[in-house]
Design a protein around this motif. Structure first.
Motif, PDB file in Angstrom:
ATOM      1  N   GLU A   1     -46.053 -40.955  17.836  1.00  0.00           N
ATOM      2  CA  GLU A   1     -44.862 -41.783  17.688  1.00  0.00           C
ATOM      3  C   GLU A   1     -44.905 -43.003  18.592  1.00  0.00           C
ATOM      4  N   ARG A   2     -45.527 -42.815  19.728  1.00  0.00           N
ATOM      5  CA  ARG A   2     -45.688 -43.971  20.604  1.00  0.00           C
ATOM      6  C   ARG A   2     -46.544 -45.030  19.911  1.00  0.00           C
ATOM      7  N   VAL A   3     -47.603 -44.567  19.263  1.00  0.00           N
ATOM      8  CA  VAL A   3     -48.489 -45.504  18.560  1.00  0.00           C
ATOM      9  C   VAL A   3     -47.709 -46.245  17.460  1.00  0.00           C
ATOM     10  N   THR A   4     -46.958 -45.494  16.672  1.00  0.00           N
ATOM     11  CA  THR A   4     -46.188 -46.129  15.606  1.00  0.00           C
ATOM     12  C   THR A   4     -45.218 -47.166  16.168  1.00  0.00           C
ATOM     13  N   ASP A   5     -44.550 -46.791  17.222  1.00  0.00           N
ATOM     14  CA  ASP A   5     -43.635 -47.755  17.845  1.00  0.00           C
ATOM     15  C   ASP A   5     -44.367 -49.017  18.283  1.00  0.00           C
ATOM     16  N   GLU A   6     -45.526 -48.782  18.849  1.00  0.00           N
ATOM     17  CA  GLU A   6     -46.318 -49.916  19.325  1.00  0.00           C
ATOM     18  C   GLU A   6     -46.624 -50.876  18.160  1.00  0.00           C
ATOM     19  N   ILE A   7     -46.982 -50.291  17.031  1.00  0.00           N
ATOM     20  CA  ILE A   7     -47.268 -51.125  15.862  1.00  0.00           C
ATOM     21  C   ILE A   7     -46.067 -52.007  15.525  1.00  0.00           C
ATOM     22  N   HIS A   8     -44.913 -51.377  15.531  1.00  0.00           N
ATOM     23  CA  HIS A   8     -43.710 -52.149  15.232  1.00  0.00           C
ATOM     24  C   HIS A   8     -43.503 -53.263  16.231  1.00  0.00           C
TER      25      HIS A   8
ATOM     26  N   ILE B   1     -48.211 -44.887   4.870  1.00  0.00           N
ATOM     27  CA  ILE B   1     -46.761 -44.900   5.001  1.00  0.00           C
ATOM     28  C   ILE B   1     -46.296 -46.021   5.931  1.00  0.00           C
ATOM     29  N   VAL B   2     -47.111 -46.321   6.928  1.00  0.00           N
ATOM     30  CA  VAL B   2     -46.745 -47.439   7.809  1.00  0.00           C
ATOM     31  C   VAL B   2     -46.779 -48.765   7.046  1.00  0.00           C
TER      32      VAL B   2
END
Lengths: 206, 206, 206, 206
Positions: free
Chosen positions: A91-98, A169-170
């Motif tokens: 989830e940290r990675v996904t947030d980072e992408i955002h 999905i991202v």
DNA sequence: GATGAATGAGGGTTCATTCAT
DNA sequence: GATGAATGAACCCTCATTCAT
């Protein structure tokens, strides 16, 4: 002032291009558009860039690269721990992408997918995007694999497929977002509710 | 075929444009390119279309519409049955999406996402896309909702979010596919392994 | 060297221009080309010259002038002698023309004929060239006339015509040389075999 | 009339270019200059030519080629006769060169020497000029050789050198002519007075 | 003296569109 | 229906020249 430093003007050109190409795309963007928008004249563009193409590459490198370099090392260290929480990491990675796409996510998205489209006719861009995607794919796969090893991620689907699904999905939410900016981007993380095994699953969306 | 007129040349123009715009995008495509590719000359384009823009709309309507109209009615009838298999229905829909894009999925994808990008500067296109997406969203939500009612689809995530996820993963695979045409598009269905509750889950292919 | 100022950079600019204009011609030569080639930047050009045109004139004066001033006086003195050998004098003049164009005859030739062509649209250049040619014409005519008076040069063709022929053959070889740099430039002197009366004609080199 | 035939406009463009390039040279000539001079607009240039370069080649082929093809066969037949008059033949060739350049010799000369200069930076032009010169050189050498065989042309200088001298004097007069249009171009033939042996030499006109 | 950012005019080229044929 | 000549605006890029530093 009439004479700025080269560095400053160059930065302004890149910023303006990034903003403008979200609307019109890079091809439809004229150098006149760009330079006028920063209060300079067309001719001086070539003081800073050899060509329009070079500008595109510069924008790619400095504005469109969802680089993960900085983060990667920390993550890898974290992953190697026995008791690491893979879901938290993911989830940290996904947030980072955002967040790496800057404040204006929509601008970023349009500019980025313009680039993807552009890649069809520009080898250099295509290679850059592929390498970009490879890096992300490899990075994510490492995380997923570790999650499966630790029994935190389900194993009924193989590692590469799960990785692909995460990526799809991202980027899929990017697209939905472009069609409908009201969408809640954090929904992306719900796939984790399913992906991770139950007892690992105390979290319930944000 | 859904061409509105019986004119052969008009159809050829639309087909050629659809093919060509995958490579270069609609803007970069010249009327000369199009007409030459069908063995006609530039001037006669205007016999068939009022403008280049009109051609775009025609291509949208006849080649880029992932319409579900034909299928929708059957699906709705099926859904209303007590013992309907929602997963089978959903997979049929997904398959339909794939096949509706024609033999050349990559061509379709580039053309479609060109259009999405184009929508930023063209209200008409934007509205068309939004309406397109709305239809799909509503249609899918109906299916997901029914699946949840019947206890076939998990309810730990709300209906709209699951719908979004389904759409995101479909379009996300489009994008991955554009970056890497080797990807196995059928992986998309693996999300169903998680989405549907276990005893509903006999399918396990890769 | 005939540079009017002692300025080192100015000299370098002139030299570089002379070299470069043989390839691209003066018009196609940019100030950036010139300044870069001497390791300076565009802006400083105007410290040394008021304009690009002024540079051309300077190149003309210092590098393209086939001046005969230095030699002229000696020749005249020689000619006035009773027993002077006119053929020897004429060949000395021809040699001087060759060598005055410097080591790189081809460079000189292209630059000079660039100038001739340029003269069509530039009055100043035209006048300079005409005056240049007049000087040579007068100088040569004097020699030819003396040769005829002394019975060394045939008189079946009038003085002015012989003078023209001598000039034509010299510049003609320039042109042949530009088309085919292998040509032996010394062939020019063979016309003397015919021009001078026989008993004067012991020389036979190639 | 607004719409001419393509052939006519193409011809007009070539004519205008030939005229204008004598003054400014081909590079300095803008497509706008050309098209304006024939009462058309810049954009329509590309209906007739793919590029400015292609126009140059067309001008070369149709306006600057001092072709001798038509004449060559007759000359060769004449030469093979036992009693042929080589001097007459040679003078006919020289006259042909003059007249083939059209009414406006000065225009032709400037355009042609522009081309020669241009050849320095354009391989295609260079090759064309070289081949042009080769043809002439071979043709003239044949005549000179025959003249020597028949004892009409002196043999104290070798065939190739005499050929070169003939060519040099012809092009040399071109140059003198450009510097001073008053020059009498027919003087060229006086070299024949020397080149041919005496008893062959009844002719003495200016 | 030198630098390099900026200007503005102009060049070659492309292209959607119009129109006589 | 089709052709292809013509238009005019826009595009990328070059370049002589100016000027603050």
């Amino acid at each position: 002032m009439k004479y700025s430093t080269g560095k400053e003007t160059k930065r302004k050109i890149i910023d303006a291009t990034f903003q403008l190409m979200a609307d019109k795309g890079f091809d439809a963007l004229s150098i006149d558009d760009i330079m006028t928008s920063i209060g300079r004249t067309k001719g001086s563009f070539y003081v800073h860039f050899k060509s329009k193409e070079e500008l595109l590459y510069e924008v790619m490198r400095t504005r469109l690269d969802r680089g993960h370099g900085q983060m990667a090392e920390e993550i890898l260290k974290e992953l190697s721990k026995d008791n690491c929480n893979v879901r938290a990491i993911l989830e940290r990675v996904t947030d980072e992408i955002h967040s790496s796409s800057g404040q204006n996510r929509l601008t970023w998205a349009f500019a980025f997918y313009h680039l993807l489209i552009h890649s069809r006719k520009n080898e250099f861009v295509r290679e850059w995007l592929e390498s970009n995607e490879d890096q992300w794919s490899n990075f994510l796969r490492m995380i997923v694999k570790r999650g499966q090893e630790l029994g935190q991620i389900r194993t009924d689907v193989d590692t590469q497929t799960i990785t692909n699904m995460c990526m799809a999905i991202v980027v899929g939410y990017d697209i939905l977002f472009m069609l409908n900016p009201q969408i809640d981007f954090s929904e992306v993380n719900h796939i984790h509710d399913w992906m991770f095994v139950n007892d690992q699953n105390p979290k319930n969306e944000g």
